[in-house]
Design an enzyme around this catalytic site. Sequence first.
Site, mmCIF file in Angstrom:
data_model
loop_
_atom_site.group_PDB
_atom_site.id
_atom_site.type_symbol
_atom_site.label_atom_id
_atom_site.label_comp_id
_atom_site.label_asym_id
_atom_site.label_seq_id
_atom_site.Cartn_x
_atom_site.Cartn_y
_atom_site.Cartn_z
ATOM 1 N N GLU A 276 21.383 63.182 35.395
ATOM 2 C CA GLU A 276 21.112 63.631 36.773
ATOM 3 C C GLU A 276 21.970 64.805 37.251
ATOM 4 O O GLU A 276 22.505 64.775 38.357
ATOM 5 C CB GLU A 276 21.291 62.450 37.740
ATOM 6 C CG GLU A 276 20.394 61.278 37.424
ATOM 7 C CD GLU A 276 20.550 60.119 38.411
ATOM 8 O OE1 GLU A 276 21.408 60.187 39.305
ATOM 9 O OE2 GLU A 276 19.785 59.144 38.280
ATOM 10 N N GLU B 44 13.607 54.907 32.049
ATOM 11 C CA GLU B 44 13.942 53.896 33.072
ATOM 12 C C GLU B 44 12.685 53.517 33.852
ATOM 13 O O GLU B 44 12.686 53.466 35.082
ATOM 14 C CB GLU B 44 15.003 54.447 34.039
ATOM 15 C CG GLU B 44 16.251 54.949 33.353
ATOM 16 C CD GLU B 44 17.347 55.409 34.314
ATOM 17 O OE1 GLU B 44 17.259 55.162 35.523
ATOM 18 O OE2 GLU B 44 18.303 56.028 33.823
#
Length: 377
Positions: free
Chosen positions: A161, A266
Site C-alpha cells: 500500500e 485478500e
Amino acid sequence: MKLYSNIKGKCALSAILVAAIFNLSIGQSFLKDEFKSHFLIGTAVNTATVTGQDAKATKIVKEHFNSITAENDMKWIHIHPELNTYNFKQADQFVEFGLKNNMFIIGHALIWHHQMDNKAFFDNDKKLLSRDAMLTRMRDHIFTVMGRYKGKVHGWDVVNEALADDGSLKKTKWLETIGDDFICKAFEYAQEADPNAELYYNDYSLEFPAKRDAVVRLVKKLQAKKIRIDAVGIQGHWGLDFPNKEELDAFIDSIAALGVKVMITEMDVDLLPRSFEYMGADISVNAELQKELNPFVSGLPDSMQYKLADRYAELFSQLITHKEKISRVTIWGVYDKISWLNYWPIQGRTNYPLLFDRNYQPKPAFDAVIKTARIKK
Ligand code: XIL
C-alpha cells in the site's frame, strides 16, 4: 444447506453460465482440487487457526487451501514490537503449520506504514531518522524476518500500500525519511535476504486507472534497475458492484504485459451498505455505526445470499479466464465470523463476505465458486 441451484434469474452472469451452474451438483468438493489447473487458492489465517484452537477452522484450511497468508502475525507491530525486540512465536507457528501441510506460504507484509509503531522512524531524542539510519533499520528488519524463514516462506509482500489513489506515493514516514526510492530499496534488500523467495508489491484499488498506471510505472522502474519483482498483488476487497469488469481486465492485462504475475491477495466481497463512497481498504478509515448500516444482524436473507453467490461466481469466472496470468487467489479469512469486515470500516457489524458461514458451513457462494471452477476447466 441450500444449494446454489435454488437461485432464480437474478444474476449478472451470462445465461449460459447460469444454466450450466444450475445443472451441476457439487457433492463433496474441495477448493484446492477444483482449482488445481487454474491457480493456487489461499486463505488468510490467525493464530487460533494454525494452532488448532479453532479446530473447525483448521480443518477447513487443511481441506480446502494450498496457500496461507498470516493475517496479522508477520506485520511489523507484531513481529518487531520494539526497536531491538522481535517476537517470532506466532509467525513461527504459522510457518510450521504451512510447512507441515505442504502449503505455499506468504509473508505479509515487510514494509507498510500501518500496524507499525511510528517510534521506529525516530531516534532516542525523538528526532526523525536520517535516510541512511532509516535504510539501516529497513534492511535489518527485512534481513531478520526474511532470514529466519529463508527457504520456508515462499513469497513476500515486500511493500504494501505505498501508492495513493491518484497514483502518487502516499505521504508516509517511509517516504519522508528515505525518499521516493524506498520501494526499490526494500526490494533490493529482500532479494539479497532470500534470493529464492518470490517478491511482491501489494495494494488495493489497483483496478482504478490512476493507480494501475502508477503500479505499472513502479514495476518498470524496478525492472529498469534490474531489481526483481515477481508479481503484483491486488488485494481484492471488493463489493457486489465493484470493480467493473473492464477495469479489472485492464489491470490484469497491464501487469501481465510486464512479464510479472498477477495475484488476488485478500479477496472478500462486502455486501453491507456503505455510509460513504469509498472503494479502497485503508485500515485507518473509520465510520460511525448506524443501525441502517448493519441490516443483517440476525441472519442473511436468501436474496442476499444468492446475490453474494452470483458475485463470487462472476468474479471467479473472470479470474479463471485470465488463469495464465494469475498465480494465486487468496480469500481474506476462513469464515464469516472472523472476517475483518465485521470491524472495518465500522466497528461491530455482522458481515458475510467469505465462503464459509459463522457455523463453518460452506455457503451458496462456496458452491458457486466450485461450479465455476468446473465449468471453466
Ligand atoms: C487487516 C486484518 O484483517 C485485521 O485483522 C487487522 O486488524 C487490520 O488489518 N489490507 C491489508 C491487510 O494489507 O493486512 C489488512 O488486514 C486489510 C487491508
